[in-house]
Write a protein that holds these residues in place. Sequence first.
Motif, short mmCIF file in Angstrom:
data_model
loop_
_atom_site.label_atom_id
_atom_site.label_comp_id
_atom_site.label_asym_id
_atom_site.label_seq_id
_atom_site.Cartn_x
_atom_site.Cartn_y
_atom_site.Cartn_z
N SER A 100 46.51 42.15 100.03
CA SER A 100 45.47 42.68 100.90
C SER A 100 44.11 42.25 100.37
N GLU A 101 43.11 42.31 101.23
CA GLU A 101 41.74 41.99 100.81
C GLU A 101 41.32 42.88 99.64
N ALA A 102 41.65 44.16 99.71
CA ALA A 102 41.26 45.08 98.64
C ALA A 102 41.95 44.75 97.33
N ASP A 103 43.26 44.50 97.38
CA ASP A 103 43.99 44.16 96.15
C ASP A 103 43.52 42.83 95.58
N PHE A 104 43.25 41.86 96.44
CA PHE A 104 42.79 40.56 95.95
C PHE A 104 41.47 40.70 95.20
N HIS A 105 40.58 41.50 95.72
CA HIS A 105 39.32 41.75 95.03
C HIS A 105 39.56 42.42 93.68
N ASP A 106 40.35 43.49 93.66
CA ASP A 106 40.54 44.27 92.43
C ASP A 106 41.33 43.50 91.37
N LEU A 107 42.30 42.69 91.80
CA LEU A 107 43.15 41.98 90.84
C LEU A 107 42.46 40.75 90.25
N ASN A 108 41.27 40.45 90.73
CA ASN A 108 40.46 39.38 90.13
C ASN A 108 39.42 39.93 89.16
N ARG A 109 39.60 41.18 88.73
CA ARG A 109 38.61 41.82 87.88
C ARG A 109 39.24 42.48 86.65
N PRO A 110 38.45 42.83 85.64
CA PRO A 110 39.00 43.32 84.38
C PRO A 110 39.87 44.56 84.50
N ALA A 111 39.64 45.39 85.52
CA ALA A 111 40.44 46.60 85.65
C ALA A 111 41.88 46.32 86.07
N ALA A 112 42.19 45.09 86.45
CA ALA A 112 43.56 44.74 86.84
C ALA A 112 44.52 45.04 85.69
N SER A 113 45.70 45.53 86.04
CA SER A 113 46.68 45.90 85.01
C SER A 113 47.46 44.71 84.47
N ALA A 114 47.27 43.53 85.07
CA ALA A 114 47.94 42.31 84.61
C ALA A 114 47.03 41.13 84.90
N VAL A 115 47.33 40.01 84.27
CA VAL A 115 46.43 38.86 84.31
C VAL A 115 46.72 37.89 85.45
N SER A 116 47.84 38.05 86.16
CA SER A 116 48.38 36.97 86.97
C SER A 116 47.43 36.45 88.03
N VAL A 117 46.67 37.32 88.69
CA VAL A 117 45.80 36.85 89.78
C VAL A 117 44.53 36.22 89.22
N TRP A 118 43.82 36.93 88.33
CA TRP A 118 42.56 36.35 87.85
C TRP A 118 42.78 35.12 86.97
N ALA A 119 43.92 35.03 86.30
CA ALA A 119 44.20 33.82 85.52
C ALA A 119 44.37 32.60 86.43
N ARG A 120 44.96 32.80 87.60
CA ARG A 120 45.16 31.69 88.52
C ARG A 120 43.88 31.32 89.25
N PHE A 121 43.09 32.31 89.64
CA PHE A 121 41.92 31.99 90.44
C PHE A 121 40.68 31.72 89.60
N ALA A 122 40.79 31.78 88.28
CA ALA A 122 39.77 31.17 87.43
C ALA A 122 39.89 29.65 87.49
N GLN A 123 41.02 29.17 87.97
CA GLN A 123 41.26 27.75 88.18
C GLN A 123 40.87 27.38 89.63
N PRO A 124 40.80 26.08 89.93
CA PRO A 124 40.40 25.67 91.28
C PRO A 124 41.37 26.15 92.36
N SER A 125 40.84 26.41 93.52
CA SER A 125 41.64 26.73 94.70
C SER A 125 40.88 26.26 95.93
N ARG A 126 41.58 26.23 97.05
CA ARG A 126 40.97 25.81 98.31
C ARG A 126 41.23 26.87 99.38
#
Length: 307
Positions: A100-126
Amino acid sequence: MHSLTQLVADELAIPAHPQVQAFAAHIARQYPNAASAVLFYGSCLRSKQLEGQMLDFYLIVSSYEATYTQKWLATWNHRLPPNVFPFQHDGLVAKVAVLSEADFHDLNRPAASAVSVWARFAQPSRLVWSTDAAARVSVANAISGAAPTLLNAALAFTEREVDVLDLWQTGFRMTYDAELRAERNDRPASVVDFDPDRYARFGHAALQHTPIANEIRGGKVHILADPQCRIMQERDRWPALRRNGKFLTVARLAKAAFTYAGGIDYLAWKINRHAGTQIEIKPWQRKWPLLAALFLVPKLLLKGSVR
């Protein structure tokens, strides 16, 4: 210097291969009441060869309730995001993660309980499909949290003076160690080495937004005085991130046994590709994918094929 959000928006807007764009539109059409954006990311983004590869997409939706007709799928997407599904289109295959839009926002930030989303989107995407300008702005704002989150983690575990590219590599090593991964040990370095200019630009912009104070002098990142103990706060959260990351890898794999047709074959393909193994899935493993996954993962851990 461009702002981090502008750098992210400009990178997202770089055109992808026409087949990728057509694939993204096909994915979005399957969710007409919920689809907001489709993102293309991963190793295939750096490859000119799409045939025979497993493409990686994220489908961003307005809500899980609007996405699914089956309530249990919405429930599991809430409890253990993302849900992942296989897709085929025009001779290409992909896996599609739904957030969801809300989860995507939150999982790209330090409060996320795991690294999987922000680790991937620190890399390039389209951004290969979106509903409108508001969706594009929302996605860029969400992804703008990823690089500062990764670099802040690296700052907490590095020397007082460090090169920005070394900082990226430290961050990627930490995130790879916080998941069960089949990639080689040199993978974090190869990600940065593929486009060092990109990581230098994004690094300089992202370091202005890290909780751990720093400044760039003479081409080096210098960590400043830390009266608020931000370094210790970051260090203290990493044991839990590593435990959660490995647990969530297994939990999502178990969930995929119910949501991802052929998921056990994909798991074998991914591990063979990155770890150089020769795993062959037996008929009983396809019939009972959850049992097969629970059997396979500990075996691979003992062999060192995944870490």
